[in-house]
Design a protein around this motif. Structure first.
Motif, PDB file in Angstrom:
ATOM      1  N   UNK A  42       0.863  -1.209   0.048  1.00 23.69           N
ATOM      2  CA  UNK A  42      -0.065  -0.005  -0.053  1.00 23.69           C
ATOM      3  C   UNK A  42       0.949   1.404  -0.102  1.00 23.69           C
ATOM      4  N   UNK A  43       0.559   2.172  -0.883  1.00 21.49           N
ATOM      5  CA  UNK A  43       1.389   3.520  -1.064  1.00 21.49           C
ATOM      6  C   UNK A  43       2.787   3.192  -1.379  1.00 21.49           C
ATOM      7  N   UNK A  44       3.545   4.030  -0.866  1.00 23.13           N
ATOM      8  CA  UNK A  44       5.049   4.155  -0.996  1.00 23.13           C
ATOM      9  C   UNK A  44       5.637   4.293  -2.420  1.00 23.13           C
ATOM     10  N   UNK A  45       4.815   5.093  -3.196  1.00 20.20           N
ATOM     11  CA  UNK A  45       5.401   5.446  -4.497  1.00 20.20           C
ATOM     12  C   UNK A  45       5.237   4.511  -5.680  1.00 20.20           C
ATOM     13  N   UNK A 143      13.987   5.619 -10.483  1.00 21.70           N
ATOM     14  CA  UNK A 143      14.750   4.663  -9.608  1.00 21.70           C
ATOM     15  C   UNK A 143      14.975   5.158  -8.204  1.00 21.70           C
ATOM     16  N   UNK A 144      14.735   4.372  -7.533  1.00 24.55           N
ATOM     17  CA  UNK A 144      14.802   4.579  -6.045  1.00 24.55           C
ATOM     18  C   UNK A 144      15.450   3.922  -4.943  1.00 24.55           C
ATOM     19  N   UNK A 145      15.344   4.219  -3.842  1.00 28.85           N
ATOM     20  CA  UNK A 145      16.184   3.452  -2.566  1.00 28.85           C
ATOM     21  C   UNK A 145      14.879   3.289  -1.466  1.00 28.85           C
ATOM     22  N   UNK A 146      15.112   2.231  -0.591  1.00 30.31           N
ATOM     23  CA  UNK A 146      14.231   2.243   0.575  1.00 30.31           C
ATOM     24  C   UNK A 146      14.731   1.713   1.857  1.00 30.31           C
ATOM     25  N   UNK A 147      14.194   1.853   3.003  1.00 33.64           N
ATOM     26  CA  UNK A 147      14.714   1.445   4.141  1.00 33.64           C
ATOM     27  C   UNK A 147      13.423   1.261   5.127  1.00 33.64           C
ATOM     28  N   UNK A 174      13.556   8.677  -4.284  1.00 34.08           N
ATOM     29  CA  UNK A 174      13.681   8.322  -5.882  1.00 34.08           C
ATOM     30  C   UNK A 174      14.663   9.341  -6.273  1.00 34.08           C
ATOM     31  N   UNK A 175      15.274   9.359  -7.397  1.00 33.14           N
ATOM     32  CA  UNK A 175      16.285  10.139  -8.089  1.00 33.14           C
ATOM     33  C   UNK A 175      15.953  11.380  -8.281  1.00 33.14           C
ATOM     34  N   UNK A 176      14.355  11.683  -8.667  1.00 33.61           N
ATOM     35  CA  UNK A 176      13.941  13.119  -8.843  1.00 33.61           C
ATOM     36  C   UNK A 176      13.827  13.709  -7.561  1.00 33.61           C
ATOM     37  N   UNK A 177      13.345  13.189  -6.517  1.00 36.25           N
ATOM     38  CA  UNK A 177      13.249  13.719  -5.133  1.00 36.25           C
ATOM     39  C   UNK A 177      14.840  14.160  -4.780  1.00 36.25           C
ATOM     40  N   UNK A 178      15.657  13.309  -4.806  1.00 39.03           N
ATOM     41  CA  UNK A 178      16.873  13.690  -4.367  1.00 39.03           C
ATOM     42  C   UNK A 178      17.422  14.575  -5.019  1.00 39.03           C
ATOM     43  N   UNK A 193      10.486  11.845   1.042  1.00 44.25           N
ATOM     44  CA  UNK A 193      10.186  10.472   1.610  1.00 44.25           C
ATOM     45  C   UNK A 193       8.952  10.208   1.500  1.00 44.25           C
ATOM     46  N   UNK A 194       8.600   8.922   1.210  1.00 44.40           N
ATOM     47  CA  UNK A 194       7.456   8.359   1.013  1.00 44.40           C
ATOM     48  C   UNK A 194       7.296   7.161   1.948  1.00 44.40           C
TER      49      UNK A 194
END
Length: 201
Positions: A42-45, A143-147, A174-178, A193-194
């Protein structure tokens, strides 16, 4: 009398021969679950809701998966699908006492997703609506990262791939947000962050 006696002995012998097989069938261990799993996210981009599945590797520590998310018209202007390839790594998952619960305080990973729809483009040039160089980024590919962290309930089987049900939450970017955060210092963490959550089984 002799014939009845022989018949009775035959029935007893047959029952004795079948008993070990029946006992073995009843006491056989529950088959272990395979390395495949299903995911509800659910959600999370990656969509308002996403469904998919993956494959557990490296002794349950690595989980590549494929998800298909959905964005309704009220959020995207028109119904939109998001296809995401995601991988999560769990460095350690200690058991909570003598229970069947495991806690993974750290779960990290990466993902790449593709958003469908005519309003999204792979490159500025393929869009055909903007002058060259107007957009340096693709609106369709992220392209993104998560934790995050995870709580898992392990089944009765002692095998490596025992039945497992996991609840997880994670922050992603993701890349655009960073890039936006680097060029616009007024942005806060909540802007880049999402939060997402899900269950795996």
């Amino acid at each position: 009398m002799g014939r009845k006696h022989n018949l009775l002995l035959g029935i007893v012998a047959y029952g004795s021969a079948m008993l070990p097989a029946r006992v073995a069938a009843q006491t056989a261990p529950v088959p272990a679950a395979g390395p495949f799993f299903l995911t509800l996210h659910v959600a999370g981009g990656i969509g308002l809701v996403a469904l998919g599945g993956g494959y557990r590797l490296a002794h349950q520590r690595l989980e590549p998966e494929l998800l298909v998310g959905y964005l309704p018209r009220r959020l995207a202007g028109r119904p939109t699908a998001i296809i995401t390839l995601k991988t999560t790594y769990l460095p350690f998952s200690p058991r909570l006492g003598h229970s069947r619960w495991e806690l993974s305080p750290v779960a990290v990973g990466g993902m790449v997703n593709y958003t469908t729809g005519r309003q999204y483009f792979l490159t500025n040039n393929t869009a055909g609506r903007y002058r060259p160089g107007y957009y340096w980024w693709s609106s369709a590919v992220r392209v993104g990262a998560l934790a995050g962290m995870r709580l898992t309930r392990v089944g009765h089987s002692a095998a490596e791939y025992a039945p497992r049900t996991s609840l997880y939450s994670e922050f992603s970017t993701n890349d655009l947000h960073l890039v936006s955060a680097l060029t616009n210092r007024s942005l806060k963490l909540t802007d880049i962050l999402t939060l997402g959550a899900g269950v795996k089984r």
